[in-house]
Scaffold this active site. Sequence first.
Site, short mmCIF file in Angstrom:
data_model
loop_
_atom_site.label_atom_id
_atom_site.label_comp_id
_atom_site.label_asym_id
_atom_site.label_seq_id
_atom_site.Cartn_x
_atom_site.Cartn_y
_atom_site.Cartn_z
N CYS A 1 0.83 -1.21 0.00
CA CYS A 1 0.00 0.00 0.00
C CYS A 1 0.86 1.27 0.00
O CYS A 1 1.54 1.54 -0.99
CB CYS A 1 -0.97 -0.03 1.17
SG CYS A 1 -2.35 1.13 0.98
N HIS B 1 -3.79 -5.65 1.89
CA HIS B 1 -3.71 -5.89 3.33
C HIS B 1 -4.48 -7.19 3.59
O HIS B 1 -4.93 -7.85 2.69
CB HIS B 1 -4.38 -4.76 4.10
CG HIS B 1 -3.87 -3.39 3.77
ND1 HIS B 1 -2.66 -2.93 4.21
CD2 HIS B 1 -4.42 -2.38 3.05
CE1 HIS B 1 -2.50 -1.67 3.80
NE2 HIS B 1 -3.53 -1.32 3.08
#
Lengths: 454, 281
Positions: free
Chosen positions: B112, B214
């Site tokens: 991310c 995630h």
Amino acid sequence: MLGRASGAVVRRLGRGGGTALPGLVAATIAPRLMERLASTPGHGVATVTGTNGKTTTTHLLAAIVRAAGIEPLTNPSGSNLERGVIAAYTEQVDAMGRLPDAASQVGLFEVDEAVLPWLFPRLRPRVAVFLNLFRDQLDRYGEVDSVADGWGAMLRRAAHAHTLVLNADDPAIALLAESAHGPVVTFGVDDDAVALTHADHASDARFCVCGARFVYDAIYMGHVGRWRCTFCGRARVAPTVSARHVELRTDGATIEMTIAGAPVTVVSPLAGLYSVYNVLAAAAAAHALGIDASTIASALAAAGPAFGRQERFTIGERSARLLLAKNPAGLNEVIRALTAGDAPLMVLAMLNDGVQDGQDVSWIYDADVEALAGRGVTLVCSGDRADDLALRCALAGVVPVSVIDDTERALDAALARTPSGARLDIIATYTAMIDVRAALARRAGVGAYWEARA
Amino acid sequence: MNSDPRNPSTPALPHEGGGGRSIRVVSLYDDVMNVYADRGNLIALRARAAEYGIEVEVTSVSVGDPLPAEADLVLIGGGQDREQRRIAQELAGRGPVLRAWAEDDVAMLAICGGFQLFGRFYRDSSGEELPGAGVFDVTTVAPGPGWPRCIGDVLAASLVPGAGELVGFENHAGRTYLGAGAQPFAIVEHGFGNNGEDGTEGARYREAIGTYLHGSLLPKNPALLDHLIGAALRHREGDDSAPLVPLPAVFAERAHAAAVQVARRRSRRVQAAPGSAYATP
């Protein structure tokens, strides 16, 4: 009235409590209802917001104002969006749309942290309580910083007189004082004996608004503690309501506190330091409403748990305690409360991924589940995401003895493993808590949740 | 992870002899870039390596800390905009070392915000441009307010051999675009991926992987976890490194299967995921 009737209809249909639907109906029919109703309770309105502890703090505050002879008007069962707040009114209005006992009432509303900037100018609370700000449901709320920024902007725009009640120990909350127009009452802990020896992973406001990193002289939970910034000089102030000595037990806490200098002792049936903060917040809010210290202390000692928050059930020879945990900070504190003693633990842990739980279950990796390892835990995992939870626990060194998706079967399996005379601790996310509470209530003969008012 | 609670008759698994093997892990800015449970990747790595009898030596490198001389695996997670701004300049300054490590086949996993800063630059919604470490030939632009964040479950077919179907959860404002020198990490089946337009997810360069996933990613994608451990071992031990003999991963496989089911069910409920427009190499 139509709104109120819809609540009765939903309940009759057996679809949960229908605690928000009446508000939705009323809000749609009369969009200005909120503003009109906000001005009716004779003692005004208080709001409670923050990531964790809204329902318990509102529940405790309701018990205090009742002891002071004021009737609380609250939104039930954690229904804390606009609709839930309106529902609290529509449940009590008469056929003319008036609150019959308005003069003797105070509105006490827990408000979702993302909804508060919208509701604050409409409810115009005379007391606004801010509990804490932790990472929670990042898929719904976005990032933590944006929530705090929204509150600050809301307070700077505020056009009505109000008192802020702020957690002195959470810098993200305490610094809201810089946006205050009126009086500020603070609460906090001043007992290093309950400080953590190392920082939790799930700490968020670690950087000051000036950009420097906070220094902590004591950390009580997450990023909550005695903080200061060595760069700009911002620092935690001595709180108005202070816990001077705290004794934590697995079944409650004894809190020696001062309320604006007056010493009182509260023996609370609520376990965990996170519950101590809720007790302090309720005391500070009651102080801001003008209630005296001895009334506050006796009411707090007599107050039981709120719905699903450390509620206890007796099932035959065994007892069960229901602990809500819906984010890393909350789960860390529940684990800390459970491990306050040395006795072996029987735990049913439940993870759901509904909208109200957070559809993303990543957060279980931010919690320090490792603290349960080596503590003699017998663990059953359940819920919609039982397999995710089982993996998290196994990686932490707490291998579950059983993984059962279905709530009823999981509860029976966990109770069967609980020795006679012992207690089963059930840790559950929001919708899992609703499910398992219904199953517990059936086994223990307790009322359903829309019958349990704050 | 040595018994199956749904099937108690499964015997405990013996530890395979690791023969004193070890890997050196650098965990970058794990006290700053920690907003989204990416620490689960290190938790899973430690536990899995222990099952293989591999010692894991972790060096946490934060603001102002020197990089160690050598590493076999580099991890970096996601952070909020404010946190990314805190580290961007310093991380970009570490770019030459990180790029040299990537050329030397050091394994990397950048998630991310960490993935964005391992690219060439990240331009935030105010137009401010943060420099990147340049490990991946990718650029990221956060569109202005009014553009929705890319949030939801992701199912993606990994282009890493043997890593199979990946499951995770994405939550990002930035849209990442691959340059000519970047390969995608995976092809999106459900979810947004890099930008919601071209069907790509993440980036890959030699043994370095960047991704938006995630979840945490490594706990419930055990094949990818094994791949990264294998790559780190190859870097540590050189050409005569013995390949890992994969152990069962009972809890991880079950969590993977459950998460895949959830993602499929939800993707049918919401709008269809953007189609893949990227030709699989």
